[in-house]
Design a protein around this motif. Structure first.
Motif, mmCIF file in Angstrom:
data_model
loop_
_atom_site.group_PDB
_atom_site.id
_atom_site.type_symbol
_atom_site.label_atom_id
_atom_site.label_comp_id
_atom_site.label_asym_id
_atom_site.label_seq_id
_atom_site.Cartn_x
_atom_site.Cartn_y
_atom_site.Cartn_z
ATOM 1 N N TYR A 9 3.871 3.984 12.886
ATOM 2 C CA TYR A 9 3.776 4.028 11.435
ATOM 3 C C TYR A 9 3.523 2.654 10.837
ATOM 4 O O TYR A 9 3.969 1.631 11.366
ATOM 5 N N GLY A 10 2.787 2.651 9.728
ATOM 6 C CA GLY A 10 2.478 1.398 9.051
ATOM 7 C C GLY A 10 1.329 0.636 9.666
ATOM 8 O O GLY A 10 1.165 -0.552 9.411
ATOM 9 N N LEU A 11 0.500 1.314 10.470
ATOM 10 C CA LEU A 11 -0.632 0.661 11.123
ATOM 11 C C LEU A 11 -1.970 1.220 10.661
ATOM 12 O O LEU A 11 -3.009 0.906 11.233
ATOM 13 N N GLY A 12 -1.966 2.081 9.647
ATOM 14 C CA GLY A 12 -3.220 2.533 9.056
ATOM 15 C C GLY A 12 -3.918 3.657 9.780
ATOM 16 O O GLY A 12 -5.100 3.917 9.530
ATOM 17 N N ASN A 13 -3.202 4.351 10.681
ATOM 18 C CA ASN A 13 -3.810 5.486 11.373
ATOM 19 C C ASN A 13 -3.509 6.758 10.585
ATOM 20 O O ASN A 13 -2.352 7.146 10.435
ATOM 21 N N THR A 14 -4.557 7.425 10.096
ATOM 22 C CA THR A 14 -4.368 8.590 9.224
ATOM 23 C C THR A 14 -3.556 9.688 9.898
ATOM 24 O O THR A 14 -2.682 10.303 9.267
ATOM 25 N N GLY A 15 -3.824 9.952 11.170
ATOM 26 C CA GLY A 15 -3.096 11.000 11.862
ATOM 27 C C GLY A 15 -1.609 10.723 11.918
ATOM 28 O O GLY A 15 -0.784 11.605 11.648
ATOM 29 N N ILE A 36 16.721 8.496 4.724
ATOM 30 C CA ILE A 36 15.666 8.307 5.733
ATOM 31 C C ILE A 36 15.272 6.843 5.813
ATOM 32 O O ILE A 36 14.962 6.217 4.792
ATOM 33 N N THR A 37 15.286 6.295 7.042
ATOM 34 C CA THR A 37 14.792 4.948 7.307
ATOM 35 C C THR A 37 13.654 5.047 8.312
ATOM 36 O O THR A 37 13.794 5.724 9.343
ATOM 37 N N VAL A 38 12.537 4.402 8.029
ATOM 38 C CA VAL A 38 11.370 4.446 8.903
ATOM 39 C C VAL A 38 11.127 3.067 9.498
ATOM 40 O O VAL A 38 11.095 2.068 8.773
ATOM 41 N N PHE A 39 10.961 2.997 10.813
ATOM 42 C CA PHE A 39 10.534 1.759 11.462
ATOM 43 C C PHE A 39 9.009 1.677 11.327
ATOM 44 O O PHE A 39 8.292 2.525 11.858
ATOM 45 N N SER A 40 8.535 0.675 10.602
ATOM 46 C CA SER A 40 7.115 0.588 10.228
ATOM 47 C C SER A 40 6.608 -0.839 10.379
ATOM 48 O O SER A 40 7.364 -1.798 10.163
ATOM 49 N N LEU A 41 5.330 -0.981 10.706
ATOM 50 C CA LEU A 41 4.735 -2.317 10.757
ATOM 51 C C LEU A 41 4.455 -2.845 9.351
ATOM 52 O O LEU A 41 4.276 -4.045 9.167
ATOM 53 N N THR A 46 5.353 1.387 3.396
ATOM 54 C CA THR A 46 5.938 2.667 3.797
ATOM 55 C C THR A 46 7.053 3.078 2.853
ATOM 56 O O THR A 46 7.144 4.245 2.438
ATOM 57 N N ALA A 47 7.916 2.118 2.489
ATOM 58 C CA ALA A 47 9.024 2.411 1.581
ATOM 59 C C ALA A 47 8.511 2.889 0.225
ATOM 60 O O ALA A 47 9.030 3.856 -0.353
ATOM 61 N N LYS A 48 7.466 2.246 -0.265
ATOM 62 C CA LYS A 48 6.912 2.588 -1.575
ATOM 63 C C LYS A 48 6.220 3.950 -1.547
ATOM 64 O O LYS A 48 6.402 4.773 -2.453
ATOM 65 N N GLU A 49 5.433 4.208 -0.516
ATOM 66 C CA GLU A 49 4.653 5.448 -0.454
ATOM 67 C C GLU A 49 5.538 6.677 -0.293
ATOM 68 O O GLU A 49 5.225 7.753 -0.813
ATOM 69 N N HIS A 50 6.660 6.539 0.422
ATOM 70 C CA HIS A 50 7.455 7.717 0.768
ATOM 71 C C HIS A 50 8.851 7.709 0.153
ATOM 72 O O HIS A 50 9.628 8.641 0.410
ATOM 73 N N ASN A 51 9.164 6.682 -0.623
ATOM 74 C CA ASN A 51 10.488 6.592 -1.253
ATOM 75 C C ASN A 51 11.606 6.674 -0.205
ATOM 76 O O ASN A 51 12.536 7.473 -0.299
ATOM 77 N N VAL A 52 11.465 5.843 0.828
ATOM 78 C CA VAL A 52 12.444 5.772 1.908
ATOM 79 C C VAL A 52 12.828 4.314 2.123
ATOM 80 O O VAL A 52 12.202 3.393 1.587
ATOM 81 N N LYS A 53 13.857 4.081 2.937
ATOM 82 C CA LYS A 53 14.126 2.742 3.431
ATOM 83 C C LYS A 53 13.192 2.485 4.603
ATOM 84 O O LYS A 53 12.789 3.419 5.307
ATOM 85 N N SER A 54 12.858 1.233 4.827
ATOM 86 C CA SER A 54 11.963 0.927 5.943
ATOM 87 C C SER A 54 12.306 -0.433 6.536
ATOM 88 O O SER A 54 12.663 -1.363 5.811
ATOM 89 N N VAL A 55 12.219 -0.528 7.859
ATOM 90 C CA VAL A 55 12.523 -1.748 8.609
ATOM 91 C C VAL A 55 11.309 -2.095 9.464
ATOM 92 O O VAL A 55 10.666 -1.202 10.037
ATOM 93 N N TYR A 56 11.012 -3.372 9.557
ATOM 94 C CA TYR A 56 9.891 -3.839 10.385
ATOM 95 C C TYR A 56 10.084 -3.361 11.822
ATOM 96 O O TYR A 56 11.139 -3.542 12.423
ATOM 97 N N ARG A 57 9.047 -2.747 12.386
ATOM 98 C CA ARG A 57 9.196 -2.033 13.655
ATOM 99 C C ARG A 57 9.121 -2.910 14.899
ATOM 100 O O ARG A 57 9.745 -2.582 15.928
ATOM 101 N N ALA A 58 8.375 -4.008 14.856
ATOM 102 C CA ALA A 58 8.166 -4.808 16.071
ATOM 103 C C ALA A 58 9.384 -5.689 16.363
ATOM 104 O O ALA A 58 10.294 -5.818 15.549
ATOM 105 N N TRP A 59 9.370 -6.327 17.541
ATOM 106 C CA TRP A 59 10.527 -7.104 17.986
ATOM 107 C C TRP A 59 10.532 -8.521 17.439
ATOM 108 O O TRP A 59 11.519 -9.246 17.637
ATOM 109 N N ARG A 60 9.463 -8.939 16.751
ATOM 110 C CA ARG A 60 9.376 -10.346 16.327
ATOM 111 C C ARG A 60 10.477 -10.740 15.354
ATOM 112 O O ARG A 60 10.910 -11.874 15.321
ATOM 113 N N HIS A 61 10.926 -9.794 14.532
ATOM 114 C CA HIS A 61 12.030 -10.075 13.614
ATOM 115 C C HIS A 61 12.648 -8.754 13.143
ATOM 116 O O HIS A 61 12.226 -7.670 13.558
#
Length: 368
Positions: A9-15, A36-41, A46-61
């Motif tokens: 999620y958060g990578l621009g893939n429509t599917g 709902i919390t979504v792990f997203s790039l 993601t938070a704005k589009e779906h009215n959810v909490k969202s956390v950066y998905r990758a391991w960098r931070h």
């Protein structure tokens, strides 16, 4: 209940964005005010589009935020989509397979239950990938979107949690009327539109010339207007341009922009007489909207969908495309649109029920 959703999620893939929207909409249908919390790039988007909490998905931070979200959650939903595969290089901690399985491991270390949700499994061919797949036994429950995925899981030694075959959660997508795509095109409304969805595939390009030949034939024989639908940004835009470079009648083709939502692309495909192409979710959208389709199967997941939609006999494995056969099939489906649409619509109804079953199984297994 509190949910964390992990996927592409958060990578621009429509599917994948359609998968996320469908999961969120259906969770909200089934539960009162789910958190709902979504792990997203792209967590802010993601938070704005779906009215959810969202956390950066990758391991960098944001790893502390991931742990916090998982500790507070009642359930990690891993999926949907084709997450557990090593088509892309799988090194020790990099690539989709280790990433998603390590998120599962982290969830279990946090004391959180895990459901693999409406996933497509494989391919898993590397020795390291097969070893990593044993971590999938940590899941508490699994639903997969086709029988092939269930069989592959068992072959890979994933037998501890129960596995149930359902269908892709996008078959439970809640469509909202939106004509943004069609209104963006310079058309009069009388055209026979054909949606075209192509994607890059590990440097293989002969399918672009073959697609061009099929489209040129349908333009000459049936006066169609092909419209390219780039479902993964510049990747699909570039692939579409390669098809156009081989066409005799490229001036009769149109291209949608890359910034439309899954719901907008779905509504557009519903306006078309036929879909031709590769992207799994372009073919799923076609099935949902009762649009006849010809698929180029680059992966078992595409073949499985085409068999279930009733369109496999008109389609082809990517490496075995016969241009003349597919030209004939395209003409036939255009001339027998209503008959084909009826078959697809009936099959879609069955798959919609199976998609909703994902939520029913979630409630049966995780709601006290």
């Amino acid at each position: 209940m509190k949910f964390v959703i992990s996927g592409f999620y958060g990578l621009g893939n429509t599917g994948d964005e359609a998968i996320l929207e469908s999961i969120i909409d259906n969770l909200r249908d089934q539960f009162d005010n789910p958190e709902i919390t979504v792990f997203s790039l792209s967590p802010e988007q993601t938070a704005k589009e779906h009215n959810v909490k969202s956390v950066y998905r990758a391991w960098r931070h944001s790893n502390k935020e991931k742990v916090k979200a998982l500790r507070e959650a009642d359930l990690l939903i891993s999926g949907g989509g084709g997450l557990l595969q090593d088509s892309y290089p799988t090194k020790f901690l990099f690539g989709p397979l280790p990433y998603y399985l390590l998120i599962v491991l982290l969830a279990k270390l946090c004391g959180t239950k895990v459901m693999f949700f409406s996933q497509g499994i494989g391919p898993v061919k590397s020795r390291w990938g097969k070893t990593l797949m044993k971590l999938a036994n940590l899941a508490d429950f699994i639903t997969v979107r086709d029988q092939y995925s269930k069989e592959l899981l068992h072959k890979l030694g994933v037998t501890k949690p129960e596995t149930v075959v359902t269908s892709d959660i996008v078959f439970a997508f809640k469509r909202k009327e939106d004509r943004s795509c069609i209104e963006s095109l310079p058309i009069k409304g009388e055209e026979k539109l054909v949606a075209v969805s192509v994607r890059p595939w590990f440097g293989r390009e002969v399918q672009f010339e073959q697609t061009a030949q099929i489209l040129d034939y349908l333009i000459e024989e049936k006066q169609v207007t092909p419209v390219f639908v780039p479902m993964e940004g510049h990747h699909d835009w570039d692939a579409s341009e390669k098809v156009l470079s081989h066409m005799k009648h490229k001036e009769k083709c149109l291209m949608l922009g890359t910034d439309f939502t899954p719901n907008q692309y779905l509504n557009f495909i519903g306006e078309c007489q036929l879909t031709i192409g590769m992207r799994l979710h372009a073919l799923i959208f076609s099935t949902l909207m009762g649009v006849p389709h010809i698929g180029f199967s680059y992966d078992k997941k595409v073949e499985s969908l085409l068999k279930r939609s009733g369109m496999w006999e008109y389609s082809s494995v990517l490496e075995e495309i016969n241009v003349e056969d597919l030209q004939t099939n395209g003409k036939y489906l255009l001339e027998n649109h209503d008959m084909a649409s009826k078959i697809i619509t009936e099959n879609a109804q069955s798959m919609r029920g199976e998609a909703v079953r994902n939520l029913e199984l979630l409630k049966e297994n995780f709601v006290k």
